[in-house]
Write an enzyme that holds these catalytic residues in place. Sequence first.
Site, short mmCIF file in Angstrom:
data_model
loop_
_atom_site.label_atom_id
_atom_site.label_comp_id
_atom_site.label_asym_id
_atom_site.label_seq_id
_atom_site.Cartn_x
_atom_site.Cartn_y
_atom_site.Cartn_z
N LYS A 76 0.85 -1.20 0.00
CA LYS A 76 0.00 0.00 0.00
C LYS A 76 0.88 1.25 0.00
O LYS A 76 1.92 1.29 0.67
CB LYS A 76 -0.90 -0.03 1.24
N SER A 154 -9.88 2.35 2.85
CA SER A 154 -8.92 3.04 2.01
C SER A 154 -7.98 2.10 1.25
O SER A 154 -7.34 2.52 0.28
CB SER A 154 -8.09 3.99 2.87
N SER A 178 -10.47 0.04 7.10
CA SER A 178 -9.83 0.17 5.78
C SER A 178 -9.16 -1.09 5.24
O SER A 178 -8.70 -1.10 4.10
CB SER A 178 -8.81 1.30 5.80
#
Length: 491
Positions: A76, A154, A178
């Site tokens: 990420k 997210s 998330s």
Amino acid sequence: MNANELTIAEARDALAKGELSAVDLTMACLTAIDAGTPLNAFVHLTPEIALDQARASDARRGEGAGALNGIPLGIKDLFCTRGVASQAASNILKGFKPEYESTVTSKLFAAGAVMLGKLNMDEFAMGSSNETSCYGDAVNPWKVDDRKLTPGGSSGGSAAAVAADLCLGATGTDTGGSIRQPAAFTGIVGIKPTYGRVSRWGIVAFASSLDQAGPMTKTVRDAAILLGAMAGHDPKDSTSADIPVPDFEAALTGDIRGKKIGIPREYRMEGMPAEIEALWAKGREMLADAGAEIVDISLPHTKYALPAYYVIAPAEASSNLARYDGVRYGHRAKLGQGDGIVDMYEKTRAEGFGKEVQRRVMIGTYVLSAGFYDAYYNRARKVRALIKRDFDQVFAEGIDAILTPATPSSAFGLGEMAHADPVEMYLNDVFTVTVNLAGLPGISVPVGLDAKGLPLGLQLIGRPWDEAGLLNHAHVLEQAAGFVEKPRKWW
């Protein structure tokens, strides 16, 4: 079957037997990433680094190689990776290449993992649909008709990449859901560990008392393998717990006879879709059939969780994001003649931060201001303590894990919430934020499809530091559900 479609456990075994090389596995993933461009999951590709790491993995094979030797992962964009763009999907960090490696990525590389590149996400991890990213929307590999769907957020890029077999696993972060919400939207597994189990050092901060990194994978076994490599004490993170990391994979015995599973009555939300209710009932049945005892429980302060979260998280974010000012790194606005330092801060932040980040910084600054600190922030902190106490009492009464829905719906269309009230988007976190507020471990497991053919997940919440037990419960649920569906390839 292409090599990129393997699970981490399958690839590990194939690599160990010499049936597959790390270079071939990495090449299969890079080819899949190339074909998967329409998903916009990867935003910075690192093929040279990946192939170098893969070659090193092949050379190491057999000589006490690490648990992830030769396994290609996506990272990420919130994790700092030395010499590789790490922007937190924000224009304010455009061009930022850290000179250091986050603890999590250091541990993964030490275990032999291969980094394919950086993954899309909501800007500064603020969002539930991956629509706040400076790189544009990540797209869910699952599709209905011709509508493009959100992969959730997210960690939307991580979820899309794993679900589409672009990588074998990915890192995510979870501040209010998330990891778990995108996992549910894309039919994969995502675990948020206990707060302090995984080091936050080198991860761009959103809300420091809530943020926690975790793995996103195709199976519960893969999540156990990846979490084992990510977890552990780190003296560089003062909130990192100095407690031993158990063998999570060995904990997957599949035996939950006599375990008590709590069903919280407060999670029966008004207007909950019948499909979600039915899925939850199915989950209860599956765990009962495996020998668990199902117990109705009460978590009375649940209804205050969302408002408390949306006071505490923006308050911490407004403090954390004050460091982005155009002085030392990242974007700096062009200044006009006579502009001073305050003008530079204002222009840089106005240009660099997206609308949702600006909204949350404004909310956070407001609730921390002298006139409202007690009315909002302190009150939210007290509510948080009550939410934690609810869980403590339930676990003290002998409950081993709690079963809830993971999300209030399946994935929605990209752009569908564009004109909605921001609070409507925040409601996506309704089942997940309590876990962050209480610092507990939580996992999302894919259990079935809705009427439209989209994946739905259930969430299991565990006792603090009992990720091993939580993963075993999730493993039982996964085996009973037998979810093997994959998205039909349209990209």
